[in-house]
Design an enzyme around this catalytic site. Structure first.
Site, PDB file in Angstrom:
ATOM      1  N   GLU A 204       1.754  -0.470  -4.868  1.00  0.00           N
ATOM      2  CA  GLU A 204       0.740   0.532  -5.208  1.00  0.00           C
ATOM      3  C   GLU A 204       1.430   1.867  -5.007  1.00  0.00           C
ATOM      4  O   GLU A 204       1.704   2.285  -3.885  1.00  0.00           O
ATOM      5  CB  GLU A 204      -0.474   0.438  -4.286  1.00  0.00           C
TER       6      GLU A 204
ATOM      7  N   ASP B 180       0.832  -1.204   0.000  1.00  0.00           N
ATOM      8  CA  ASP B 180       0.000   0.000   0.000  1.00  0.00           C
ATOM      9  C   ASP B 180       0.875   1.267   0.000  1.00  0.00           C
ATOM     10  O   ASP B 180       1.873   1.330   0.727  1.00  0.00           O
ATOM     11  CB  ASP B 180      -0.852  -0.028   1.280  1.00  0.00           C
TER      12      ASP B 180
END
Ligand code: NOJ
Length: 569
Positions: free
Chosen positions: A273, A210
């Site tokens: 990401e 993330d």
């Protein structure tokens, strides 16, 4: 349906995998409490196997107060009791592996939740303590520290600093329940390396990382020395001098992660990401001594437009080749308005999350969206994506052709981007509404009981349910199943040869196995490019309703508007 292959030790499985994103709280609810859970996933393994995917990526299922849909993690090495137990995780993993499906879990390293043991210790400890040193605490400005250290704004809106009552403030680039960690503190990395080993030992195959670009910060201790938002915004991020965006030192952290990944057989994989400033910056995360792969969101941000698609495809294939990785294609995920809906906005320009949110705010729902046109384009775009070299990611529900739920009642919304920005951003709940499995029942088959699902499903979900689409050869579900089956058969080297189409709005390419994909982005039919019609190619599949069924039809003389055809020749 072809038989699934057994999982092999192939270390390169990730290069051209079809990965299905599960948002666990909204997938299937076996316990019947209105929240999806791990047993729900295990119960749907047959569905996933029949869909024909190679891997699932699970959004966070860790203990969490759900201030940000689970991206506020209390404990990285456990399961939220509402979603199950570690034993349930092991059983789910075993069932997926048995079905030939690999498992990628989400790692959230930039911030913990404010209920994490470390943060509770930090609050209970004084300024300057080791406990506070794991996070980004700074003195406030003003005589008693009553002003925030800087005027920075969080990504979810509102101030990025929160006071703790003793003149100190902590940084949270997202919600205030998500304090940022201090990655200059070696103990932080040690902790995450332990977490990576914990899940790798349990058998997970890879990790989605993330906001991988944000970890490192350069923020002076003296608040007077912290640059303003305007100064930070003016910095070219590619220089690595922004106080928290794209600092190049993150790759040194990921090199240590890589050592952990490579200590397993087959090596664990990772995908970053990282919403960074350029495809070149993105490629740094994809290097084999960093995370190895990096999400490419360029098509997700593009309009349904041949020129944009072609230049994005060319650029990303070139960049991924240079980094030694393969690229990832994605049109929808849990953070953006579903692509069937984005493509149905009229005018089509200005799509993406912001454009979609804007439309939703304007109260558009049913009449502002051209639902049929949107779905037609979505089917064409998804088929094009699946034919490209590289990894293809899909988000739960897109295989049903689901639209965004635009008109959720404000009282039922949960997303901090909505709660922190009333009247400005409706947030991301509209793509997180629980999956409809059956035509009827209290939660359309999502839950095992009559409990209301945690986000309400609209009535029109019933006609897009798995039950409704299962045996309909023209359904989007049938299209995805057939497309993924063909992809598995036709997938070969990561190469693509563009074919001359003679028409601006038509893109066609051939893969080494003779697999040809041709997409007409225009609304009107276009002649089938000569390079294809003269090659004696056989028609395999069409994204259009006309030939959506699974039997090959005769090769048409033209490509219908907003349609992708697959042929072999
Ligand atoms: C990216 C995740 O995809 C999103 O859902 C989350 O809100 C932010 N990172 C913060 O963790």
């Amino acid at each position: 349906m072809t038989d699934r292959q057994i999982l092999t030790a192939d270390a390169d499985w990730w290069r051209q995998a079809a990965v299905y994103q599960i948002y666990p709280r909204s997938f299937a609810d076996a316990s019947g409490d209105g929240l999806g859970d791990l047993r729900g996933i295990a119960d749907r393994v047959d569905y996933l196997r029949e869909l024909g995917i190679d891997a699932v990526w699970l959004s966070p299922f860790y203990p969490s107060a759900l201030a940000d849909g689970g991206y506020d993690v209390d404990d990285y090495r456990d399961v939220d009791p509402r979603l199950g137990t570690l034993e349930d995780f092991d059983a789910m993993l075993a069932a997926l592996h048995e079905a030939g499906i690999r498992v990628i879990v989400d790692i959230v390293p930039n911030h913990t939740s404010d209920r994490h043991r470390w943060f509770r210790e930090a609050l209970a400890s004084p300024k300057g303590s080791k406990e506070r040193g794991r996070y980004v605490f700074r003195d406030g400005r003003g005589e008693k520290g009553e002003e925030p250290p800087s005027d920075w704004i969080s990504y979810f809106g509102g101030p990025a600093w929160e006071p703790v009552g003793d003149g100190q403030w902590y940084l949270h680039l997202f919600a205030k329940e998500q304090p940022d960690l201090n990655w200059d503190e070696p103990e932080v990395n040690e902790e995450f390396l332990t977490t990576l080993r914990f899940w790798s030992d349990r058998g997970v195959d890879g990790f989605r990382v993330d906001v991988a670009q944000l970890l490192l910060k350069d923020i002076p201790e003296d608040p007077q020395q912290i640059m303003s938002k305007a100064e930070a915004d003016a910095i070219d991020r590619t220089t690595g001098e922004h106080p928290f965006e794209e600092r190049p030192g993150v790759h040194e952290i990921y090199a240590t992660w890589r050592e952990v990944f490579d200590s397993y057989d087959p090596p664990r994989t990772a995908v970053a990401e990282a919403w960074v400033s350029s495809p070149e910056q993105r490629a740094r995360f994809a290097r084999q001594d960093s995370l190895g792969q990096s999400f490419n969101f360029d098509l997700l941000e593009a309009d349904f437009d041949a020129e944009q698609f072609r230049s994005i495809i060319e650029k990303n294939l070139a960049i991924s080749e240079a980094s030694g990785s393969s690229t990832t294609w994605v049109l929808s995920n849990h953070d953006v308005v579903r692509h069937a809906t984005r493509y149905g906005l009229d005018p089509v320009a200005g799509t993406g999350r912001k454009g979609g949110a804007q439309w939703l705010l304007e109260g558009g729902a049913a009449d502002a969206v051209r639902a049929d046109a949107g779905l037609r384009r979505a089917r064409a775009a998804s088929m094009l994506l699946m034919a490209l070299p590289g990894c293809t990611y899909m988000y739960q529900g897109e295989e049903l052709g689901l639209h965004e739920v635009g008109d959720l009642d404000p009282d039922s919304r949960q997303d901090p981007t909505f709660l922190r920005n009333p009247g400005v951003d409706v947030g991301r709940d509209g793509c997180r509404v629980p999956i409809p499995w059956s035509r009827g029942g209290a939660s359309l088959g999502f839950g095992e009981t009559d409990a209301a699902p945690h986000l309400p499903q609209p009535e029109w979900f019933a006609s897009s349910s798995v039950e409704a689409e299962d045996c309909d050869p023209a359904s989007t579900l049938s299209l995805y199943r057939r497309a993924l089956e063909l992809r598995r058969i036709l997938q070969a080297d990561e190469e693509l040869e563009w074919l001359e189409t003679g028409a601006e709005g038509v893109l066609a390419f051939r893969r080494p196995s003779g697999w040809v994909s041709v997409t007409n982005f225009g609304a009107e039919p276009a002649p089938l490019p000569e390079a294809i019609s003269e090659s004696g190619a056989e028609l395999l599949l069409s994204s259009g309703p006309e030939t959506g069924e699974q039997t090959p039809a005769e090769v048409p003389g033209e490509v219908p508007g907003e349609t992708t055809l697959w042929l072999r020749g």
